[in-house]
Design an enzyme around this catalytic site. Structure first.
Site, short mmCIF file in Angstrom:
data_model
loop_
_atom_site.label_atom_id
_atom_site.label_comp_id
_atom_site.label_asym_id
_atom_site.label_seq_id
_atom_site.Cartn_x
_atom_site.Cartn_y
_atom_site.Cartn_z
N GLU A 101 31.48 -26.97 -4.73
CA GLU A 101 30.33 -27.85 -5.00
C GLU A 101 29.05 -27.22 -4.46
O GLU A 101 28.00 -27.21 -5.12
CB GLU A 101 30.55 -29.22 -4.36
CG GLU A 101 29.39 -30.17 -4.63
CD GLU A 101 29.45 -31.44 -3.80
OE1 GLU A 101 30.51 -32.09 -3.78
OE2 GLU A 101 28.43 -31.75 -3.15
N HIS B 148 33.08 -31.00 -9.23
CA HIS B 148 32.24 -30.25 -8.27
C HIS B 148 31.00 -29.68 -8.94
O HIS B 148 30.02 -29.37 -8.27
CB HIS B 148 33.01 -29.06 -7.71
CG HIS B 148 34.17 -29.46 -6.86
ND1 HIS B 148 34.13 -30.48 -5.96
CD2 HIS B 148 35.43 -28.94 -6.77
CE1 HIS B 148 35.31 -30.58 -5.35
NE2 HIS B 148 36.11 -29.67 -5.83
#
Ligand code: F3S
Length: 739
Positions: free
Chosen positions: A128, A76
């Site tokens: 993310e 991420h």
């Protein structure tokens, strides 16, 4: 039962890379203290295995109380600041950020530095998205759906990216809303094709099987989305986390069963599920090997893995990804050939499925050019993609935006060398206006539009202006310009020349700038001079506004110049002949003229023949009847006919008579005849005028004194007189008549 494993089921490239790396580090761990920064993937089995191997997950650096720790950064990714914090703590890191996510970080950082407002389409709580936001100082707006777009403020420049795992449906609706609201949005579709492909493939598979099994953590958003898609297309779709969750016994009734799995689902988990589906728990041995040896299992993933391996082997994953991002998306620079030119737009073939359109305003910043004069069919162009769809399927292109990029350097040079540049005022905004210079948008504060501050700037819109660049920040793409500073410099030059050349007696052109009670200020070109109220007209003026107004261009004569005190006196009336100088040519005794009654005195009425030329009708010459005072027969402001009986231009004196005209016309006589005439009245009528005045005023007035009074009054009347001066005249009259 036939089992079909979807070709995109399971780990995506980025997750596989991170998991392989983490387990590789676990094998070589020895005494190293390794942690994952957050759970490596959304799969408890995988994270559990890592923990067994001594790699624990921490959510914060403060949880680590040992020295020399190493952190595995998951696929991420993390924000820029977090890297700094890791280094400050003296920790090392093993960066497993997915290259696709790293590419987004770079884009966000680049456009943030260029002054774009960053928008991220995605879930604001997703690690993310939090990481991406960390590459623009956490200043991005996170857009969860198209409705969020309505609530966003207007920005001049925005750059939109996507969380790699959002659905195409959400992305398309957000892009639509963004394109409607923001004219020049730079949009990068950063949805990872792995997710898109997995979703599309699962959709296709779920349409042709009797049952669909979706394997993956219930905490994983991409697995949940996958399940939703399958459920929409297959009534018998099940979401399970592990083999034990399979709906026992239910599967037997299905002929074909499809299997897909989220990006965090390891291979061995998929294979455990397959074994469980087939053996009802009776098959012994390694589930992976068992699954691989089943003939009724179609595993479509081999081809995909080959492609990914090839890409990674060649070390060009980033490049491949860049290609998918840039081929047809806004912000791209593309080459094309002009296929049509109209008055308003240019159509360009850019080798894409749709042609591109450049509107005139996106082609050039010049407003007064004809497109057909500057471009023709067959010309090759380099342009920037603004939007993929203008609503009618055409790609929206801009040459101006691309030129602006190139011209940015020219503007920097103008800033460094302090040379003026030409711009167009595009619109007035809060605090100033947007000025377009060679396609680059600059801001001009309201205070910098002119030498004198103006509240209303609307008159500048769409006007060409010469400006100076007063602030230039290439990182923030900030350009601030000023017209005022340029005007001031130009004025200084003009001013210097004016002071060097100005002389008394010169005739100059000036523009009236403002009025005061005592006169009008007029600009001679960088320097203001004063036209005193007494120099505005040969006639009496109560306020300068009777003669001039701001903006008037007038011819003036320089009356005096004080270079030390920087004062210039100007005369407007001096540009016209002095009225008394031509009186002798225009009027002669015996003429009948229309006169306007101006004011009264005890001995008569002052009348105006024309502006600047006043005369006196003595009280004895006002009426053929006996009157006590001029107001008995006349009204201030009325126009009457009078006969000129004497003119002395050199003394500026004109004597007139109204009575003589009455007598000639006989009106007075007729009226008198109709009245009873008493002797006394008859006598009075026959008396000389001087006698009348003498009796009426009950003061002895010598003929000489009377003449002196008339002279004093006439002279005073020719001066421009303020109220105070008028009073002085009245006093003069009194004093003189007393004598
Ligand atoms: Fe990377 Fe795409 Fe997976 S962004 S982590 S390959 S879903």
């Amino acid at each position: 039962m036939k089992i079909i494993i979807d070709k995109y089921a399971g780990f995506c490239f980025g997750v596989k890379r991170a998991v392989d790396k983490a387990f590789g580090e676990a094998d070589n761990k020895k005494d190293r203290k390794i942690f994952t920064f957050g759970p490596l993937i959304h799969n408890d089995q995988v994270t559990g295995k890592l923990e067994e191997l001594g790699i624990k997950s921490v959510d914060s650096l403060d949880e680590i109380d040992c020295e020399g720790a190493e952190l595995i950064i998951r696929s991420h990714g993390i924000g820029e600041e977090k890297y700094r914090q890791i280094e400050e703590k003296g920790f090392g890191y093993i960066d497993c950020t997915c290259p696709y996510v790293s590419a987004i970080h770079k884009k966000v950082q680049e456009y943030h530095k260029k002054g774009y407002k960053i928008f991220i389409a995605g879930d604001k709580a997703h690690p993310e998205v939090i990481g991406i936001n960390g590459w623009c100082d956490n200043s991005a707006h996170v857009i969860e759906d198209e409705k969020t777009v309505d609530k966003l403020p207007i920005y001049d420049k925005i750059c939109l990216v996507a969380q790699t795992t959002i659905t195409k449906k959400i992305w398309d609706s957000v892009v639509d809303a963004i394109n409607k609201k923001y004219k020049n949005a730079i949009i990068f579709n950063t949805i990872c094709s792995a997710t898109e492909k997995r979703q599309e493939s699962a959709e296709q598979l779920s349409k042709k099987v009797d049952c669909m099994i979706v394997i993956g953590s219930r905490k994983s958003s991409n697995t949940n989305k996958l399940y939703q898609i399958c459920k929409e297309n297959c009534d018998n779709a099940y979401h399970i986390e592990k083999a034990e969750d399979l709906p026992a016994g239910m599967l037997k009734r299905f002929e074909t069963v499809g299997i897909t799995a989220g990006a965090s689902t390891p291979d061995w988990l998929i294979k455990e599920v397959i074994v469980k589906m087939q053996d009802n728990g009776n098959i012994m041995g390694d589930p992976v090997e068992i699954a691989e040896n089943q003939e009724n299992i179609v595993d479509d993933r081999e081809e995909m893995e080959k492609q990914e391996d090839t890409a990674e082997d060649q070390g060009n994953m980033m490049e491949e990804y860049e290609k998918t991002m840039r081929s047809v998306y806004p912000g791209d620079t593309v080459k094309g050939t002009v296929i049509m030119v109209t008055d308003d737009e240019v159509m360009v073939n850019i080798g894409y499925k749709s042609d591109g359109i450049i509107k005139k305003e996106d082609y050039t910043w010049e407003t007064d050019v004809n497109l057909k004069d500057i471009i023709k069919t067959g010309d090759e162009l380099e342009v920037m993609v603004v939007s993929i769809n203008d609503g009618e399927g055409n790609v929206v292109l801009s040459k101006k935006l691309l030129d602006a990029e190139k011209n940015f350097n020219k503007i920097e040079a103008a800033f460094n060398e302090k040379t003026p540049v030409e711009g167009y005022v595009k619109e007035i905004v809060k605090g100033g206006g947007i000025v377009e210079i060679m396609g680059v948008k600059a801001f001009m504060p309201a205070s910098q539009f002119d030498v004198r501050y103006s509240e209303d700037l609307s008159g500048f819109v769409n006007k060409k202006v010469d400006v100076e660049v007063i602030e230039f920040d290439p990182d923030k793409r900030k350009v601030v310009v000023s017209r005022k500073s340029l005007l001031k410099k130009q004025n200084e030059i003009k001013e210097k020349a004016l002071w060097e050349n100005i002389e008394v007696g010169q005739k100059l052109t000036a523009e009236v700038k403002r009025l005061a009670d005592f006169g009008a200020f007029a600009d001679l070109g960088g320097v203001d001079g004063l036209i005193h109220i007494s120099e505005l007209s040969w006639s009496r003026v109560k306020h300068p506004s009777e003669i001039v107004k701001p903006g008037d261009k007038v011819e003036v004569i320089v009356l005096s110049v004080d270079k030390e005190k920087k004062k210039i006196s100007l005369g407007l009336k001096q540009t016209l002949p002095e009225p008394w100088s031509v009186v002798g040519e225009k009027y002669k005794p015996g003429d009948t003229v229309d006169v306007k009654v101006l004011r009264f005195s005890n001995f008569g009425a002052f009348v105006e023949l024309e502006p600047g030329i006043d005369g006196l009708v003595h009280i004895s010459q006002i009426s053929d009847k006996r009157i006590a005072k001029p107001s008995d027969a006349l009204k201030i402001g009325e126009t009457v006919k009078a006969k000129i009986i004497d003119i002395k231009p050199e003394e500026k004196k004109i004597s007139l008579s109204i009575k003589e005209l009455i007598e000639v016309n006989g009106e007075g006589a007729k009226e008198e005849a109709e009245k009873p005439v008493v002797e006394e009245a008859k006598e009075e009528a026959e008396k000389p005028a001087a006698e009348e005045v003498k009796e009426e005023t009950a003061e002895p007035i010598a003929e000489q004194a009377k003449e002196e009074a008339e002279k004093a009054i006439t002279e005073e009347a020719e001066k421009p007189i303020a109220e105070a001066a008028e009073e002085t005249i009245e006093e003069t009259i009194e004093e003189t008549t007393k004598e």
